[in-house]
Design a protein around this motif. Structure first.
Motif, PDB file in Angstrom:
ATOM      1  N   LEU A 175       0.677  -1.254  -0.016  1.00  0.00           N
ATOM      2  CA  LEU A 175      -0.128  -0.008  -0.039  1.00  0.00           C
ATOM      3  C   LEU A 175       0.661   1.128   0.084  1.00  0.00           C
ATOM      4  O   LEU A 175       0.543   2.189  -0.852  1.00  0.00           O
ATOM      5  N   ALA A 176       2.031   1.239   0.810  1.00  0.00           N
ATOM      6  CA  ALA A 176       2.718   2.485   0.892  1.00  0.00           C
ATOM      7  C   ALA A 176       3.580   2.745  -0.429  1.00  0.00           C
ATOM      8  O   ALA A 176       3.603   3.657  -0.894  1.00  0.00           O
ATOM      9  N   VAL A 177       4.110   1.594  -1.120  1.00  0.00           N
ATOM     10  CA  VAL A 177       4.630   1.629  -2.523  1.00  0.00           C
ATOM     11  C   VAL A 177       3.606   2.325  -3.284  1.00  0.00           C
ATOM     12  O   VAL A 177       3.985   3.111  -4.276  1.00  0.00           O
ATOM     13  N   PHE A 178       2.560   1.680  -3.483  1.00  0.00           N
ATOM     14  CA  PHE A 178       1.570   2.038  -4.455  1.00  0.00           C
ATOM     15  C   PHE A 178       1.182   3.437  -4.150  1.00  0.00           C
ATOM     16  O   PHE A 178       0.889   4.210  -5.366  1.00  0.00           O
ATOM     17  N   THR A 179       0.889   4.008  -2.971  1.00  0.00           N
ATOM     18  CA  THR A 179       0.760   5.553  -2.944  1.00  0.00           C
ATOM     19  C   THR A 179       1.692   6.369  -3.175  1.00  0.00           C
ATOM     20  O   THR A 179       1.688   7.347  -3.653  1.00  0.00           O
ATOM     21  N   ILE A 180       3.077   5.995  -3.160  1.00  0.00           N
ATOM     22  CA  ILE A 180       4.094   6.846  -3.492  1.00  0.00           C
ATOM     23  C   ILE A 180       4.144   6.896  -4.996  1.00  0.00           C
ATOM     24  O   ILE A 180       4.272   7.910  -5.656  1.00  0.00           O
ATOM     25  N   ALA A 181       3.893   5.755  -5.485  1.00  0.00           N
ATOM     26  CA  ALA A 181       3.876   5.645  -7.235  1.00  0.00           C
ATOM     27  C   ALA A 181       2.786   6.366  -7.508  1.00  0.00           C
ATOM     28  O   ALA A 181       2.739   7.276  -8.721  1.00  0.00           O
ATOM     29  N   TRP A 182       1.507   6.509  -7.067  1.00  0.00           N
ATOM     30  CA  TRP A 182       0.401   7.203  -7.339  1.00  0.00           C
ATOM     31  C   TRP A 182       0.859   8.765  -7.259  1.00  0.00           C
ATOM     32  O   TRP A 182       0.490   9.578  -8.008  1.00  0.00           O
ATOM     33  N   THR A 183       1.458   9.165  -6.155  1.00  0.00           N
ATOM     34  CA  THR A 183       1.929  10.457  -5.835  1.00  0.00           C
ATOM     35  C   THR A 183       2.788  10.895  -7.023  1.00  0.00           C
ATOM     36  O   THR A 183       2.601  12.101  -7.681  1.00  0.00           O
ATOM     37  N   GLY A 184       3.736  10.050  -7.574  1.00  0.00           N
ATOM     38  CA  GLY A 184       4.592  10.361  -8.597  1.00  0.00           C
ATOM     39  C   GLY A 184       3.810  10.600 -10.057  1.00  0.00           C
ATOM     40  O   GLY A 184       4.072  11.608 -10.747  1.00  0.00           O
ATOM     41  N   GLU A 185       2.644   9.747 -10.050  1.00  0.00           N
ATOM     42  CA  GLU A 185       1.941  10.046 -11.179  1.00  0.00           C
ATOM     43  C   GLU A 185       1.277  11.516 -11.141  1.00  0.00           C
ATOM     44  O   GLU A 185       0.920  12.055 -12.171  1.00  0.00           O
ATOM     45  N   ALA A 186       0.761  12.046  -9.895  1.00  0.00           N
ATOM     46  CA  ALA A 186       0.042  13.035  -9.641  1.00  0.00           C
ATOM     47  C   ALA A 186       1.036  14.376  -9.964  1.00  0.00           C
ATOM     48  O   ALA A 186       0.650  15.051 -10.805  1.00  0.00           O
ATOM     49  N   ILE A 187       2.412  14.004  -9.780  1.00  0.00           N
ATOM     50  CA  ILE A 187       3.226  15.315  -9.812  1.00  0.00           C
ATOM     51  C   ILE A 187       3.419  15.170 -11.372  1.00  0.00           C
ATOM     52  O   ILE A 187       3.524  16.371 -12.061  1.00  0.00           O
ATOM     53  N   TYR A 188       3.448  14.065 -12.206  1.00  0.00           N
ATOM     54  CA  TYR A 188       3.622  14.167 -13.594  1.00  0.00           C
ATOM     55  C   TYR A 188       2.437  14.831 -14.300  1.00  0.00           C
ATOM     56  O   TYR A 188       2.583  15.558 -15.171  1.00  0.00           O
ATOM     57  N   ASP A 189       1.263  14.385 -13.778  1.00  0.00           N
ATOM     58  CA  ASP A 189       0.017  15.114 -14.284  1.00  0.00           C
ATOM     59  C   ASP A 189       0.092  16.414 -14.162  1.00  0.00           C
ATOM     60  O   ASP A 189      -0.276  17.241 -15.106  1.00  0.00           O
ATOM     61  N   LEU A 190       0.615  16.890 -13.235  1.00  0.00           N
ATOM     62  CA  LEU A 190       0.454  18.316 -12.871  1.00  0.00           C
ATOM     63  C   LEU A 190       1.510  19.111 -13.876  1.00  0.00           C
ATOM     64  O   LEU A 190       1.308  20.072 -14.486  1.00  0.00           O
ATOM     65  N   GLY A 191       2.756  18.578 -14.143  1.00  0.00           N
ATOM     66  CA  GLY A 191       3.710  19.065 -15.069  1.00  0.00           C
ATOM     67  C   GLY A 191       2.972  19.018 -16.373  1.00  0.00           C
ATOM     68  O   GLY A 191       3.145  20.020 -17.280  1.00  0.00           O
ATOM     69  N   GLU A 192       2.283  18.056 -16.641  1.00  0.00           N
ATOM     70  CA  GLU A 192       1.681  17.792 -18.097  1.00  0.00           C
ATOM     71  C   GLU A 192       0.819  18.923 -18.127  1.00  0.00           C
ATOM     72  O   GLU A 192       0.703  19.595 -19.264  1.00  0.00           O
ATOM     73  N   LEU A 193       0.014  19.184 -17.175  1.00  0.00           N
ATOM     74  CA  LEU A 193      -1.055  20.167 -17.301  1.00  0.00           C
ATOM     75  C   LEU A 193      -0.447  21.776 -17.438  1.00  0.00           C
ATOM     76  O   LEU A 193      -1.099  22.380 -18.364  1.00  0.00           O
ATOM     77  N   ILE A 194       0.618  21.802 -16.633  1.00  0.00           N
ATOM     78  CA  ILE A 194       1.312  23.164 -16.863  1.00  0.00           C
ATOM     79  C   ILE A 194       1.922  23.441 -18.362  1.00  0.00           C
ATOM     80  O   ILE A 194       1.954  24.528 -18.713  1.00  0.00           O
ATOM     81  N   GLY A 195       2.317  22.133 -18.814  1.00  0.00           N
ATOM     82  CA  GLY A 195       2.924  22.292 -20.100  1.00  0.00           C
ATOM     83  C   GLY A 195       1.868  22.642 -21.272  1.00  0.00           C
ATOM     84  O   GLY A 195       2.301  23.388 -21.982  1.00  0.00           O
ATOM     85  N   LEU A 196       0.563  21.885 -20.985  1.00  0.00           N
ATOM     86  CA  LEU A 196      -0.564  22.449 -21.782  1.00  0.00           C
ATOM     87  C   LEU A 196      -1.078  23.644 -21.850  1.00  0.00           C
ATOM     88  O   LEU A 196      -1.461  24.373 -22.630  1.00  0.00           O
ATOM     89  N   ALA A 197      -0.897  24.279 -20.306  1.00  0.00           N
ATOM     90  CA  ALA A 197      -1.378  25.606 -20.226  1.00  0.00           C
ATOM     91  C   ALA A 197      -0.423  26.742 -20.836  1.00  0.00           C
ATOM     92  O   ALA A 197      -0.880  27.633 -21.167  1.00  0.00           O
ATOM     93  N   HIS A 198       0.772  26.261 -21.008  1.00  0.00           N
ATOM     94  CA  HIS A 198       1.949  27.173 -21.793  1.00  0.00           C
ATOM     95  C   HIS A 198       1.565  27.372 -23.382  1.00  0.00           C
ATOM     96  O   HIS A 198       1.974  28.128 -23.890  1.00  0.00           O
ATOM     97  N   ARG A 199       0.564  26.304 -23.893  1.00  0.00           N
ATOM     98  CA  ARG A 199       0.571  26.549 -25.319  1.00  0.00           C
ATOM     99  C   ARG A 199      -0.640  27.659 -25.727  1.00  0.00           C
ATOM    100  O   ARG A 199      -1.486  27.805 -25.018  1.00  0.00           O
TER     101      ARG A 199
END
Length: 305
Positions: free
Chosen positions: A281-305
């Motif tokens: 569970l702990a490993v999963f939530t860390i991986a899920w958090t990594g995906e959240a960080i990636y998604d935010l970066g992707e969203l900011i990249g999209l907002a730059h266009r």
């Protein structure tokens, strides 16, 4: 992105508590204490990281911030338009969690400083002239054990040896780190408070077992714990406030349970396989958090266009 908030902040911590309630007492206390403390800390870090991601999301929605950094705040806001309250709630929750963790950290550091100042030593045993019956371990390099003359007078020679073995087991096992990690996790997320309390119990149980092995008698350790608890009952907080969670007669109503475990031990497995679920569970939530960080970066990249 709402699913990241829902899973890591709302769902995983209480599910983690439910899992460890089922498993914590099924394997050796020393192993259980380590697994619970560090996986709870991991879950708490993941929860705070997700709150930080959504707090950054809230900041990115502010038009002046978008203008400053060259992205569209509207694109960012549209990402959570159906749950617009989540980013701003995350700001408040992150501030509360950060303040709570910082306060708990200061309490721990102040307690250790007070204990070291009241009973300084280069290691070993420190016998303090005090009628109050108190004994506890003070972590350090090296750590030392503090015992008052009141406690020493209460115990027989064999019981005193058991008491010292118990406190030295705390030092050898680095139990203060486990207690601190669990309490910081509880400060970060209220759902983890039971875990912190149970880690406190488990480190005492682990020290009991190691003391029994050291003195060669479970009954002697049980008698020493009971005698120390009776002697310290009603004692005003003093020296023993210095190192919470590292004293043989730890408060909280668990002494009878610890004595029963010593006198009527149950078979437990010392198998890492039992820890797979909370660790997973702990490993999963860390991986899920990594995906959240990636998604935010992707969203900011999209907002730059």
């Amino acid at each position: 992105m709402f699913d990241h908030f829902l899973l890591s902040v709302v769902i995983v911590p209480p599910v983690f508590v439910a899992v460890v309630r089922l498993l914590a007492d099924r394997f050796a206390p020393s192993l259980a204490a380590g697994v619970l403390a560090w996986t709870a800390a991991t879950a708490a870090v993941a929860s705070m990281a997700n709150l930080a991601v959504f707090a950054l999301h809230a900041a990115a929605e502010v038009p002046v911030v978008g203008q400053t950094f060259g992205w569209s705040s509207r694109v960012v806001a549209d990402d959570t338009a159906n749950v617009a309250w989540v980013p701003w709630l995350s700001v408040a929750l992150l501030a509360a969690a950060t303040g709570s963790v910082a306060h708990r950290w200061r309490v721990h550091r102040a307690a250790l400083r007070r204990a070291r100042r009241q009973a300084p030593a280069a290691g070993g045993l420190v016998l303090v002239p005090d009628d109050a019956a108190t004994a506890f371990a003070v972590p350090g390099r090296p750590g030392h054990v503090v015992v008052t003359t009141g406690m020493r007078a209460t115990l027989s020679a064999r019981q005193f040896d058991a008491l010292l073995a118990h406190e030295n087991a705390h030092l050898a096992g680095g139990h203060h780190r486990l207690v601190r990690a669990a309490e910081l996790a509880a400060a970060a997320h209220p759902a983890l408070r039971w875990v912190a309390r149970h880690v406190g119990y488990l480190v005492e149980r682990a020290a009991d077992e190691q003391a029994a092995a050291a003195v060669g008698s479970r009954r002697t350790v049980a008698h020493a714990i009971g005698a120390a608890a009776l002697a310290s009952a009603g004692t005003a907080p003093g020296l023993n406030a210095g190192a919470p969670g590292l004293n043989a007669a730890a408060p909280g109503g668990v002494v009878p349970r610890r004595v029963a475990e010593l006198l009527r031990p149950r078979a437990r497995a010392n198998l890492w396989a039992l820890s797979a679920l909370p660790v997973g569970l702990a490993v999963f939530t860390i991986a899920w958090t990594g995906e959240a960080i990636y998604d935010l970066g992707e969203l900011i990249g999209l907002a730059h266009r």
